[in-house]
Every structure is written in structure tokens, then in C-alpha cells.
Design an enzyme around this catalytic site. Sequence first.
Site, short mmCIF file in Angstrom:
data_model
loop_
_atom_site.label_atom_id
_atom_site.label_comp_id
_atom_site.label_asym_id
_atom_site.label_seq_id
_atom_site.Cartn_x
_atom_site.Cartn_y
_atom_site.Cartn_z
N GLU A 91 0.80 -1.22 0.00
CA GLU A 91 0.00 0.00 0.00
C GLU A 91 0.84 1.27 0.00
O GLU A 91 0.40 2.30 -0.53
CB GLU A 91 -0.93 0.01 1.22
CG GLU A 91 -1.91 -1.14 1.29
CD GLU A 91 -2.96 -1.08 0.19
OE1 GLU A 91 -3.31 0.04 -0.23
OE2 GLU A 91 -3.42 -2.15 -0.24
N ASP B 144 -8.46 7.00 -7.73
CA ASP B 144 -9.15 5.72 -7.95
C ASP B 144 -10.66 5.84 -7.79
O ASP B 144 -11.37 4.84 -7.71
CB ASP B 144 -8.62 4.65 -7.01
CG ASP B 144 -8.88 4.95 -5.54
OD1 ASP B 144 -9.33 6.07 -5.25
OD2 ASP B 144 -8.62 4.07 -4.70
N THR C 274 -7.61 9.05 0.21
CA THR C 274 -7.16 7.81 0.84
C THR C 274 -6.15 8.20 1.90
O THR C 274 -5.24 9.00 1.63
CB THR C 274 -6.52 6.87 -0.20
OG1 THR C 274 -7.50 6.48 -1.14
CG2 THR C 274 -5.92 5.65 0.47
#
Length: 272
Positions: A57, A75, A80
Site C-alpha cells: 500500500e 481511484d 485515501t
Amino acid sequence: MKHPTHTSRRTLLALIGASVASAPLLNSPRAAALRAAAGLDDPAKKEIAMKLVSSAENSSLDWKAQYKYIEDIGDGRGYTAGIIGFCSGTGDMLDLVELYTDRRPGNVLAPYLPALRRVNGTDSHDGLDPDYPRDWGRAAQDQTFKQAQNDERDRVYFNPAVRQGKADGLRVLGQFAYYDAIVMHGDGTDPTSFRNIRGRALNRARPPAQGGDEVTYLDAFLDARVWAMKQEEAHSDTSRVDTAQRVFLRKGNLDLDTPLDWKVYGDSFHLD
């Protein structure tokens, strides 16, 4: 912070509830013996799990450096952020900030709660820009916020994965395979969710708790996971399975014993 060339690696769908189906033969002697062994929730094994996920990640083994991480990785899930990639568009970031506010009323992120509720389910930054990333970084200096991230990671992702892995009679590697899948795909009802990845695997092989061979079942699960990843362009690079989890499986390292060597998205990693 995640390397720019390694973005768009996660599909964090909100986990509504965390119910996990029990496996048949849960009380069989074999399943009981497997549950008695060290699981992924053993502190040393959990630390390995955190580093493995962070390698994929965030292109780093230093998972504790990610509390302050925040970025829109393009995305479709908005911002995020944090140690597990909480997303403003999938509900888990909202749950996190609500928990933090319950524990620390008046915190620097509390004023963003109305905006987080509005943008949930979208990639919008409406009401968050321009200061939300800065204030996330400020919150990340607060131990209460760090603990809230830990607790939400465990409640929504880690604990359900380990619970289901143990119910299926899987050892540490299998429990980790479940965890990594639930981090990326969530546990919703869509075809690529964790529960449906597991369902595809069960159509091909039985887990140990049902009398099956563990390696055969994990091969089937990883095959199903690769299929799910390829359904979305952002996850079409399946190296976190092919050159990491599958490598451990082929070596028969079902307990994730160190040393470990693996590659993710072209980067090599090692744990003693």
C-alpha cells in the site's frame, strides 16, 4: 508516503457490519488444533502483517509512518489516508473521524464531519479542500487519533479476516491472505468483495476445517483473488499475490516464519 508510481492499489469498499460466516466442522479436532497454534493476531505475526500490507500500500515497511498519510490517488474514492487507506468515498474514513470525535470532542477534524457525510459514496472533495489534508496531518500527531486508526483497522478489517481464517482452519499465511483481500476489496456484496472471493475458492476446494488440504485451498483462494483484482484496472498488477503470498505458499511457509523475502510492484523487501 506511497511512491507516485505505486498509487491506485486498493479498493476499499465500506464494510457494513463485520459478520463472518462460520465454517462447517468448526469443532473438529483438526480445526481445534489449528486454532490452538499462533494466529495472525499473535503480536509478532500481526506486526509482520502490517509490514506486508504497507509494502504493497505504501512501498514501505514502516507502517507506523502512515498515520499522517493522505492523498487522492485517483481511484474514484476521494481521499485515501492513514495506516489502512481509509477513504472519504467509502464510509470507513467517516466512521474513523466519528470515532475520533467521540473520544476527542472538538478535535481538528470534527468540523469536517458534515462534509464527510456529504461526500460519502463519491470522489468529491466538496467541503474538504483546501485544508483537510493539512488538518489530517495535524490530527495524526495525536495519540488518540492513532489509536482510533488502530481500532478501526482491527474492527473493520483485521479481526473479521482473522476470525474467518481461523474458522476455516487456516494458519497464519491463510489468515493474512484473507486480511490482505479484505483490505483491498472490502466485504460488501459485489462480485469482487472478500466474501465472494472466498465463495469462488470454496467452489473449487475445501478449507482444512471442512477436511480439505490447506495448500490446495489457498491456491484456489489466491486464484480467485487474482481474478477479482483483474476486474479493475487499478488492481491489474497482481504482484502482491504472485510475488509475495504465492511465494510464501510455494515454500510451504504457512506460518509466515521469518526470514521473508518478497516483491511487490517491482520493489524487493526482506524481513529477518
